[in-house]
Design a protein around this motif. Structure first.
Motif, PDB file in Angstrom:
ATOM      1  N   SER B  31       5.159   6.487  78.138  1.00 29.94           N
ATOM      2  CA  SER B  31       3.906   7.236  78.090  1.00 29.94           C
ATOM      3  C   SER B  31       2.852   6.712  79.043  1.00 29.94           C
ATOM      4  CB  SER B  31       3.350   7.209  76.670  1.00 29.94           C
ATOM      5  OG  SER B  31       3.163   5.859  76.306  1.00 29.94           O
ATOM      6  N   GLY B  32       2.972   5.449  79.469  1.00 29.28           N
ATOM      7  CA  GLY B  32       1.914   4.855  80.263  1.00 29.28           C
ATOM      8  C   GLY B  32       1.952   5.280  81.715  1.00 29.28           C
ATOM      9  N   SER B  33       0.925   4.881  82.449  1.00 29.10           N
ATOM     10  CA  SER B  33       0.927   5.136  83.886  1.00 29.10           C
ATOM     11  C   SER B  33       0.037   4.105  84.568  1.00 29.10           C
ATOM     12  CB  SER B  33       0.453   6.562  84.185  1.00 29.10           C
ATOM     13  OG  SER B  33      -0.856   6.728  83.714  1.00 29.10           O
ATOM     14  N   ASP B 200       4.974   8.067  83.657  1.00 28.84           N
ATOM     15  CA  ASP B 200       6.157   7.880  82.799  1.00 28.84           C
ATOM     16  C   ASP B 200       6.626   6.445  82.722  1.00 28.84           C
ATOM     17  OD1 ASP B 200       6.132  10.589  82.352  1.00 28.84           O
ATOM     18  OD2 ASP B 200       7.453  11.012  84.060  1.00 28.84           O
ATOM     19  N   LEU B 201       5.694   5.524  82.562  1.00 26.18           N
ATOM     20  CA  LEU B 201       6.070   4.109  82.480  1.00 26.18           C
ATOM     21  C   LEU B 201       6.063   3.638  81.031  1.00 26.18           C
ATOM     22  CD1 LEU B 201       4.060   2.612  85.458  1.00 26.18           C
ATOM     23  CD2 LEU B 201       6.531   2.450  85.153  1.00 26.18           C
ATOM     24  N   PRO B 202       7.154   3.072  80.549  1.00 29.00           N
ATOM     25  CA  PRO B 202       7.135   2.470  79.208  1.00 29.00           C
ATOM     26  C   PRO B 202       6.197   1.265  79.222  1.00 29.00           C
ATOM     27  CG  PRO B 202       9.365   2.484  80.160  1.00 29.00           C
ATOM     28  CD  PRO B 202       8.426   2.906  81.234  1.00 29.00           C
ATOM     29  N   ASP B 228      -3.187   4.702  80.364  1.00 31.59           N
ATOM     30  CA  ASP B 228      -3.213   4.580  81.814  1.00 31.59           C
ATOM     31  C   ASP B 228      -3.830   3.249  82.237  1.00 31.59           C
ATOM     32  OD1 ASP B 228      -3.134   5.031  84.455  1.00 31.59           O
ATOM     33  OD2 ASP B 228      -4.578   6.674  84.483  1.00 31.59           O
ATOM     34  N   ALA B 229      -3.090   2.478  83.048  1.00 36.57           N
ATOM     35  CA  ALA B 229      -3.661   1.270  83.649  1.00 36.57           C
ATOM     36  C   ALA B 229      -4.426   1.708  84.883  1.00 36.57           C
ATOM     37  CB  ALA B 229      -2.579   0.270  83.975  1.00 36.57           C
TER      38      ALA B 229
END
Lengths: 284, 241
Positions: B31-33, B200-202, B228-229
């Motif tokens: 979910s992350g980015s 799409d980064l876990p 989001d980072a």
């Protein structure tokens, strides 16, 4: 009695030799016709005959390299000009053998005909030790060459249309003099200037002199140079027409040149010059 | 008795194997980015106008002359065509099946930099009324060189190994581009505002690398905790030469 015994020993020796060869299979080998080459044996002649140009590391930086243009091949890159295989693939052992035998016309690479067949096959095996690509990749499947079509004026004229349409002239020049609009800026893959082939002075090619070899040159391209492959865009039957036309550009007495000269004397004024103006409207 | 013993062992083995398999691929939400901006300090080199007079059909396509693209800058010192990718910490991902496109139009490469994953299919298209030869100067991957006359079908290609490959057309020496072949599907190319987002980064710890053809590479460590980072910015020192 004595003879049989000797034969028996010879048989054992042969078996041992076969076993030894099999054991060396992990080292680099080569196969040309019925001959098998071995890198260890090749190394001896490489150090004797090739090292001065191609260098001890096979990178083309031998002690004579600074004085040579074009530069000796860098075997560590495993990129070769004269192949029967598609662009981007390794050549066959036969291709390398042929190149070593033939030498490279107009360059410092001599023909190595004076060496025995076995010596040359061994050299091929040794050349293949300089790049790991020979372990990870297989040679490409040779491009298929159909039987040559008859030399007719229709074939030559169609070949001329292809020379226009495929834009060979952009590099090789409208008359094949090696003076096309892109000629002056061409560089090889190591960023060194490289002239396109001049058909009007060239009687031989680097990659062979038969019509079949000429067919192969533009279908496979000369990897490492600006000369691209046309295998995806020229149909095999059309390719023979282009071969026939290219022959008329050379200062050679060939069937193609004879057919062409006879036609040009009567029809020359019908010809549209090759070059930029012609780009639209020339059909294949 | 004996049979039972064997089948029991088999069962344990199977169960064990599936446990190991599960441990290898934890079902984490992708979910992350990571997003940010690529900028420069200093003075970037001025891009030169390209003289296409040797190819009239391409001159015609440009109402105003185009410039070289090795440094493309925008508002607020932004840099376009930097490639930002996960260089370590990636969980492994299979290449998307959709083929990327690399167009030759107006004697330029569109996009100037094409990033892709190892094994990912891409298509090379000639939209010009002139021939191009596509000559990617690969070293690790096979080096090939193909002519593509006008009106011929797209060329299908893919690269088996990670490599940054300069691409050129020998007929039109001003044409330069890059194929950036990466081991990850988590990459982005900065847009005309210098912005990028890797999606799409876990959740996890990553090293993010930014590469620019003229200014080199930079890396930083980033932790993705779900959302989001943002603000993963990279600043390149520009030298005018």
């Amino acid at each position: 009695m004595r003879g049989t015994r000797w034969n028996r020993w010879a048989g054992v020796g042969l078996a041992a030799a076969v076993l030894l060869c099999a054991g060396a299979a992990s080292a680099q080998e080569s196969h040309v016709g019925k001959y098998s080459g071995n890198a260890k044996a090749g190394k001896i002649n490489y150090r004797r005959y090739c090292i001065g140009c191609h260098g001890p590391a096979g990178d083309g930086n031998g002690e004579n390299a600074p004085w040579i243009d074009p530069k000796p091949r860098d075997f560590t890159a495993a990129v070769f000009k004269c192949r029967s295989t598609p662009t981007g693939t390794l050549p066959t052992d036969q291709d390398l053998y042929d190149a070593v035998t033939r030498g490279f016309d107009t360059t410092n690479m001599p023909p190595w005909m004076p060496l025995t067949v076995v010596d040359r096959v061994n050299l091929v095996a040794y050349i293949k030790t300089f790049s790991p690509k020979w372990k990870s990749d297989k040679a490409g499947a040779p491009v298929e060459i159909p039987a040559e079509s008859p030399v007719t004026i229709e074939s030559v004229l169609h070949g001329r249309e292809l020379f226009q349409k495929m834009e060979c002239w952009k590099c090789h020049g409208p008359e094949g003099h090696g003076d096309g609009p892109s000629a002056a800026t061409l560089t090889d893959s190591k960023d060194r200037p490289i002239p396109p082939y001049n058909f009007s002075t060239g009687t031989r090619f680097k990659c062979g002199n038969t019509n079949r070899e000429l067919y192969r040159i533009f279908m496979t391209g000369l990897d490492g140079t600006p000369m691209p492959s046309f295998a995806d865009v020229i149909k095999p039957a059309d390719a023979w027409d282009l071969v026939h036309f290219l022959r008329t550009l050379q200062p050679l007495v060939t069937p193609e040149a004879t057919v062409w000269k006879a036609w040009v004397t009567t029809h020359g004024n019908e010809l549209k010059p090759i070059g930029p103006e012609q780009a639209p409207g020339v059909g294949q | 008795m004996r049979t039972k013993y064997i089948s029991m062992t088999a069962l344990t083995l199977v169960a064990g194997a599936s446990l190991v398999a599960l441990a290898g691929q934890p079902p984490r939400p992708a979910s992350g980015s990571i997003s940010g901006k690529i900028t420069y300090t200093g003075t970037p080199p001025k891009m030169k106008a390209i003289d296409m007079s040797k190819e009239p059909s391409c001159v015609k396509q440009h109402p105003t002359p185009v410039t070289t693209e090795n440094v493309v800058t925008g508002k607020n010192n932004s840099i376009q065509y930097a490639v930002i990718y996960i260089s370590s910490g990636d969980q492994g991902s299979t290449a998307p099946t959709k083929a990327l496109k690399f167009d030759q139009k107006g004697c330029q490469y569109i996009p100037h930099v094409l990033a892709m994953q190892v094994g990912q299919a891409f298509q090379i298209i000639n939209d010009d009324p002139t021939s191009h030869n596509i000559h990617p100067l690969a070293k690790v991957n096979p080096e090939w060189n193909k002519s593509q006359p006008p009106g011929t079908p797209p060329l299908n290609a893919q690269y088996p190994k990670a490599e940054f490959i300069p691409v050129k057309c020998n007929v039109h020496p001003w044409m330069h581009g890059y194929f950036i072949v990466l081991n990850t599907s988590h990459y982005a190319v900065s847009d005309d505002d210098g912005e990028f987002s890797i999606k799409d980064l876990p959740p996890g710890k990553y090293t993010v690398t930014a590469w620019h053809e003229q200014f080199g590479t930079q890396s930083q460590d980033v932790t993705v905790a779900g959302a989001d980072a943002k603000g993963t910015n990279f600043v390149f020192k520009a030298v005018p030469y």
